[in-house]
Write a protein that holds these residues in place. Structure first.
Motif, short mmCIF file in Angstrom:
data_model
loop_
_atom_site.label_atom_id
_atom_site.label_comp_id
_atom_site.label_asym_id
_atom_site.label_seq_id
_atom_site.Cartn_x
_atom_site.Cartn_y
_atom_site.Cartn_z
N GLU A 112 86.88 31.18 13.13
CA GLU A 112 85.55 31.46 12.58
C GLU A 112 84.56 30.49 13.22
OE1 GLU A 112 85.37 31.70 8.32
OE2 GLU A 112 86.23 33.72 8.40
N PHE A 113 83.83 31.01 14.23
CA PHE A 113 82.92 30.13 14.97
C PHE A 113 81.68 29.83 14.15
CE2 PHE A 113 85.47 32.15 18.28
CZ PHE A 113 85.97 31.01 18.89
N PHE A 114 81.01 28.83 14.65
CA PHE A 114 79.86 28.21 14.03
C PHE A 114 78.64 28.70 14.82
CE2 PHE A 114 77.97 23.79 13.59
CZ PHE A 114 77.99 23.79 12.21
N VAL A 115 77.60 29.21 14.15
CA VAL A 115 76.43 29.66 14.91
C VAL A 115 75.17 28.90 14.48
CG1 VAL A 115 75.84 31.66 13.43
CG2 VAL A 115 75.17 31.65 15.83
N GLY A 116 74.51 28.32 15.47
CA GLY A 116 73.26 27.61 15.23
C GLY A 116 72.12 28.61 15.26
N ILE A 117 71.30 28.62 14.20
CA ILE A 117 70.14 29.51 14.15
C ILE A 117 68.90 28.63 13.99
CG2 ILE A 117 69.04 31.41 12.88
CD1 ILE A 117 71.81 32.24 11.88
N ASN A 118 67.93 28.82 14.86
CA ASN A 118 66.69 28.03 14.78
C ASN A 118 65.82 28.57 13.66
OD1 ASN A 118 66.74 26.13 17.20
ND2 ASN A 118 67.30 28.10 18.10
N LEU A 147 77.36 28.86 9.32
CA LEU A 147 75.95 28.84 9.70
C LEU A 147 75.42 27.42 9.81
CD1 LEU A 147 74.69 31.63 7.25
CD2 LEU A 147 75.41 31.91 9.64
N ASN A 148 74.70 27.19 10.89
CA ASN A 148 74.04 25.91 11.09
C ASN A 148 72.55 26.18 11.30
OD1 ASN A 148 73.48 23.21 11.77
ND2 ASN A 148 73.94 23.57 13.93
N SER A 176 75.26 24.41 7.07
CA SER A 176 74.97 23.11 7.69
C SER A 176 73.50 23.03 8.06
CB SER A 176 75.78 22.92 8.98
OG SER A 176 77.13 22.79 8.67
N ILE A 177 72.95 21.85 7.93
CA ILE A 177 71.55 21.65 8.32
C ILE A 177 71.52 20.66 9.49
CG2 ILE A 177 69.26 20.93 7.55
CD1 ILE A 177 70.37 23.31 5.93
N ALA A 178 70.87 21.08 10.57
CA ALA A 178 70.77 20.22 11.75
C ALA A 178 69.32 19.86 12.02
CB ALA A 178 71.34 20.93 12.97
N VAL A 179 69.09 18.62 12.43
CA VAL A 179 67.78 18.25 12.96
C VAL A 179 67.81 18.54 14.45
CG1 VAL A 179 66.10 16.42 13.32
CG2 VAL A 179 67.54 16.37 11.30
N ASP A 180 66.92 19.42 14.90
CA ASP A 180 66.87 19.82 16.30
C ASP A 180 66.01 18.82 17.09
OD1 ASP A 180 67.28 21.39 18.52
OD2 ASP A 180 66.61 23.24 17.57
N ASP A 181 66.26 18.70 18.37
CA ASP A 181 65.44 17.86 19.26
C ASP A 181 65.30 16.44 18.75
OD1 ASP A 181 65.07 20.25 20.61
OD2 ASP A 181 63.16 20.67 19.63
N PHE A 182 66.37 15.89 18.18
CA PHE A 182 66.29 14.56 17.60
C PHE A 182 66.02 13.52 18.67
CE2 PHE A 182 68.00 10.56 16.00
CZ PHE A 182 67.43 10.51 14.74
N GLY A 183 65.17 12.56 18.32
CA GLY A 183 64.92 11.45 19.23
C GLY A 183 63.61 11.55 19.98
N THR A 184 62.87 12.64 19.76
CA THR A 184 61.63 12.79 20.51
C THR A 184 60.41 12.82 19.59
OG1 THR A 184 61.90 15.17 20.44
CG2 THR A 184 62.63 14.06 22.44
N ASP A 198 73.38 17.46 8.11
CA ASP A 198 74.80 17.43 8.49
C ASP A 198 74.98 17.14 9.98
OD1 ASP A 198 75.93 18.55 5.90
OD2 ASP A 198 74.44 20.06 6.45
N ILE A 199 73.97 17.52 10.76
CA ILE A 199 74.10 17.45 12.22
C ILE A 199 72.81 16.94 12.86
CG2 ILE A 199 74.38 18.88 14.31
CD1 ILE A 199 76.23 20.66 12.75
#
Ligand code: C2E
Ligand code: MG
Ligand code: MG
Ligand code: MG
Length: 284
Positions: A112-118, A147-148, A176-184, A198-199
């Motif tokens: 069961e793969f993990f899919v990142g959705i913006n 879902l991420n 899962s909740i991800a912060v995108d483009d972290f560090g900028t 989470d990510i």
């Protein structure tokens, strides 16, 4: 002399602004009129563990081919969709299509793969977002843990506002909740703590120079160490070379995404390249 060249440069400035405004209006009109099923398409980019042996999942990336305007990149049309509110409909289409794809892959493969959705901050601020997500999960039968949701750190995400509770509800559903483009951008320890993160997706801009600039390498190393201490997983974005992948593995980065392991491609091609592979070769 001086005066006339100044006038000219103002005229040029006006002209450019005018052209930009016209292009925006054209895009907005075409986007409003667009038949999503025909014109929008999701591409998928693989996310591997750092040696490239095991596929963890993929990120869904939106493409728009307008009959009138041709191929338009998300960097250009997403901000317009956000300004006009069209992102609500487009975002719903993206979530539905990504979940339907994951449901099909669940049937075909053992993992069961993990899919990142913006997800745009505009969507998060819309009442009913959580209900919509719940409905789509029920209709498609995917596992919420697959879902991420990738949220770009932005000034519009007020850490004291409604988004906190919305992200918490999504998180409690198992997403899962991800912060995108972290560090900028605006991210900070406070931001991560406030939202249920989470990510961390470490931005390509930082990854680009890790093999050439020791300071940037130290920053990335520190980000990964901080995330690890907080039980947050890290995904490095835009990895293009084996040297970068090797260094990131040494730093204990969890997941790698970038042209080194694969570009974003349509679902059928993604399955050919990454899911139906007979055996795994070590890429990095
Ligand atoms: P993002 O979420 O940070 O996505 C990663 C971007 O980096 C993608 O650009 C991807 O194609 C590109 N990329 C990945 N690996 C490499 C690499 O090794 N080298 C290079 N040069 N580029 C790489 P893309 O697809 O043009 O998307 C740009 C941005 O548009 C995304 O950045 C995201 O913020 C936004 N976006 C895309 N699809 C959606 C969507 O469905 N909804 C929303 N709200 N935003 C989206
Ligand atoms: Mg993303
Ligand atoms: Mg990103
Ligand atoms: Mg990025």
């Amino acid at each position: 002399q001086v005066k006339s060249s100044k006038t000219e440069s103002y005229a040029l400035y006006d002209e450019t602004l005018h052209q930009q405004e016209r292009r925006k209006q054209e895009l907005e009109l075409a986007l409003r009129d667009s038949d999503f099923g025909r014109e929008l398409k999701l591409y998928f980019q693989p996310e591997y563990e750092p040696t490239g042996t095991t596929l963890i999942g993929m990120e869904a990336l939106l493409r728009w081919r307008s009959p009138a305007l041709g191929l338009v990149g998300p960097v250009e049309f997403i901000p317009i969709a956000e300004e006009t509110g069209l992102i609500l409909e487009i975002g719903e289409w993206v979530m539905k299509t990504a979940m339907e794809q994951i449901r099909d892959w669940n049937k075909r493969y053992e993992t069961e793969f993990f899919v990142g959705i913006n997800i745009s901050a505009v969507q998060l601020q819309n009442t009913g977002f959580v209900g919509l997500v719940r409905k789509l999960i029920e209709e498609t039968g995917v596992n919420a843990s697959q879902l991420n949701f990738e949220i770009t750190e932005s000034s519009t995400l007020n850490p004291n506002g409604a988004a906190v509770s919305i992200l918490k509800q999504l998180s409690e559903m198992g997403i899962s909740i991800a912060v995108d483009d972290f560090g900028t951008g605006y991210s900070s320890y406070g931001y991560i703590k406030r939202f249920s993160i989470d990510i961390l997706k470490i931005d390509k801009q930082l990854i680009d120079t890790i093999t050439t600039n020791p300071n940037d390498a130290q920053v990335v190393k520190a980000i990964i160490a901080m995330a690890s201490a907080l039980n947050i997983r890290t995904i490095a974005e835009g990895v293009e070379t084996k040297e970068q992948a090797r260094l990131l593995k040494k730093m204990n980065c969890d997941i790698i995404q970038g042209y080194l392991f694969g570009k974003p491609v349509p679902a059928e091609e993604f399955a050919d390249l990454h899911l139906d592979k007979e055996e795994c070769e070590i890429i990095a």
